[in-house]
Scaffold this motif. Structure first.
Motif, short mmCIF file in Angstrom:
data_model
loop_
_atom_site.label_atom_id
_atom_site.label_comp_id
_atom_site.label_asym_id
_atom_site.label_seq_id
_atom_site.Cartn_x
_atom_site.Cartn_y
_atom_site.Cartn_z
N ASP A 12 0.81 -1.21 0.00
CA ASP A 12 0.00 0.00 0.00
C ASP A 12 0.85 1.27 0.00
OD1 ASP A 12 -2.36 -1.40 -0.03
OD2 ASP A 12 -2.68 -1.27 2.13
N LEU A 13 2.00 1.22 0.63
CA LEU A 13 2.83 2.42 0.76
C LEU A 13 3.12 3.07 -0.59
CD1 LEU A 13 4.49 4.31 2.53
CD2 LEU A 13 6.39 2.72 2.32
N ILE A 14 3.27 2.30 -1.62
CA ILE A 14 3.60 2.81 -2.94
C ILE A 14 2.49 3.72 -3.49
CG2 ILE A 14 2.72 0.99 -4.47
CD1 ILE A 14 6.29 2.31 -4.51
N ARG A 15 1.27 3.53 -2.98
CA ARG A 15 0.13 4.35 -3.43
C ARG A 15 -0.11 5.56 -2.54
NH1 ARG A 15 -2.00 -0.99 -4.11
NH2 ARG A 15 -3.08 -0.77 -2.13
N TRP A 16 0.68 5.73 -1.51
CA TRP A 16 0.51 6.83 -0.58
C TRP A 16 1.41 8.00 -0.93
CZ3 TRP A 16 -1.27 5.93 4.98
CH2 TRP A 16 -2.21 4.89 5.03
N ARG A 17 1.09 9.16 -0.40
CA ARG A 17 1.91 10.36 -0.60
C ARG A 17 2.83 10.53 0.61
NH1 ARG A 17 3.09 14.74 -3.06
NH2 ARG A 17 3.25 16.78 -2.11
N ALA A 18 4.09 10.80 0.34
CA ALA A 18 5.05 11.07 1.41
C ALA A 18 5.36 12.57 1.43
CB ALA A 18 6.34 10.28 1.16
N SER A 19 5.37 13.15 2.61
CA SER A 19 5.70 14.57 2.74
C SER A 19 6.49 14.77 4.03
CB SER A 19 4.45 15.43 2.72
OG SER A 19 3.54 15.01 3.71
N LEU A 20 7.26 15.85 4.06
CA LEU A 20 8.04 16.15 5.26
C LEU A 20 7.12 16.32 6.45
CD1 LEU A 20 10.70 18.77 4.14
CD2 LEU A 20 11.07 16.38 4.72
N ALA A 21 7.56 15.84 7.59
CA ALA A 21 6.82 16.08 8.83
C ALA A 21 6.85 17.59 9.11
CB ALA A 21 7.43 15.29 9.97
N GLU A 22 5.91 18.04 9.88
CA GLU A 22 5.72 19.47 10.12
C GLU A 22 6.97 20.16 10.67
OE1 GLU A 22 2.97 22.04 13.09
OE2 GLU A 22 1.95 20.54 11.87
N ASP A 23 7.70 19.53 11.55
CA ASP A 23 8.86 20.15 12.20
C ASP A 23 10.19 19.74 11.58
OD1 ASP A 23 7.26 21.49 14.06
OD2 ASP A 23 7.25 19.79 15.42
N VAL A 24 10.18 19.35 10.31
CA VAL A 24 11.40 18.87 9.66
C VAL A 24 11.77 19.76 8.48
CG1 VAL A 24 12.44 16.94 8.40
CG2 VAL A 24 11.00 16.50 10.40
N VAL A 25 13.05 20.06 8.40
CA VAL A 25 13.60 20.80 7.26
C VAL A 25 14.79 20.00 6.74
CG1 VAL A 25 12.85 23.07 8.05
CG2 VAL A 25 15.08 22.20 8.75
N TYR A 26 15.18 20.26 5.51
CA TYR A 26 16.36 19.60 4.98
C TYR A 26 17.11 20.51 4.04
CZ TYR A 26 14.19 18.49 0.43
OH TYR A 26 13.61 18.56 -0.81
N ARG A 27 18.36 20.17 3.85
CA ARG A 27 19.19 20.92 2.92
C ARG A 27 20.06 19.94 2.16
NH1 ARG A 27 23.03 26.06 3.70
NH2 ARG A 27 23.55 26.23 1.52
N GLU A 28 20.13 20.15 0.85
CA GLU A 28 20.93 19.29 0.00
C GLU A 28 22.33 19.87 -0.15
OE1 GLU A 28 18.59 17.72 -3.53
OE2 GLU A 28 17.35 19.41 -2.86
N PHE A 29 23.32 18.99 -0.03
CA PHE A 29 24.71 19.32 -0.27
C PHE A 29 25.21 18.40 -1.37
CE2 PHE A 29 23.84 20.58 4.09
CZ PHE A 29 24.38 21.85 4.14
#
Length: 104
Positions: A12-29
């Motif tokens: 089922d996971l493949i059919r779900w939407r993934a999004s950042l949790a409310e208190d999470v940020v990220y940065r790409e290096f």
């Protein structure tokens, strides 16, 4: 795994939407992506492939929609990419870094 998180069937996971949790940020290096959970103050690192997967997951309507573009980008079979996406999503969700919601 957090006890408060409901179990999600792997298929089922493949059919779900993934999004950042409310208190999470990220940065790409260039060599990695760093995620920070602002609520806990904990940092989490992703390698280049994991970082690319995360970036794409933010732009597609479901986990499954990321499979074909990533398979083409990394020249890997779709089944390998799908498995890796499921593993990544489960690991990030278990750490409270993303949420997954039904697309239906």
């Amino acid at each position: 795994m957090h006890d408060s998180l409901p179990m999600i069937d792997t298929d089922d996971l493949i059919r779900w939407r993934a999004s950042l949790a409310e208190d999470v940020v990220y940065r790409e290096f260039p060599s990695e992506t760093i995620m920070l959970n602002l609520a806990t103050g904990k940092y989490h690192g992703l390698n280049q492939v994991g970082g690319r997967m995360l970036a794409l997951l933010e732009r597609v309507p479901s986990v499954g929609a990321a499979v074909a573009p990533l398979a083409a980008e990394f020249d890997q079979p779709a089944g390998v990419i799908e498995r890796d996406l499921r593993d990544l999503c489960r690991a990030l969700r278990d750490r409270g870094l993303i949420s997954v919601t039904p697309t239906e």
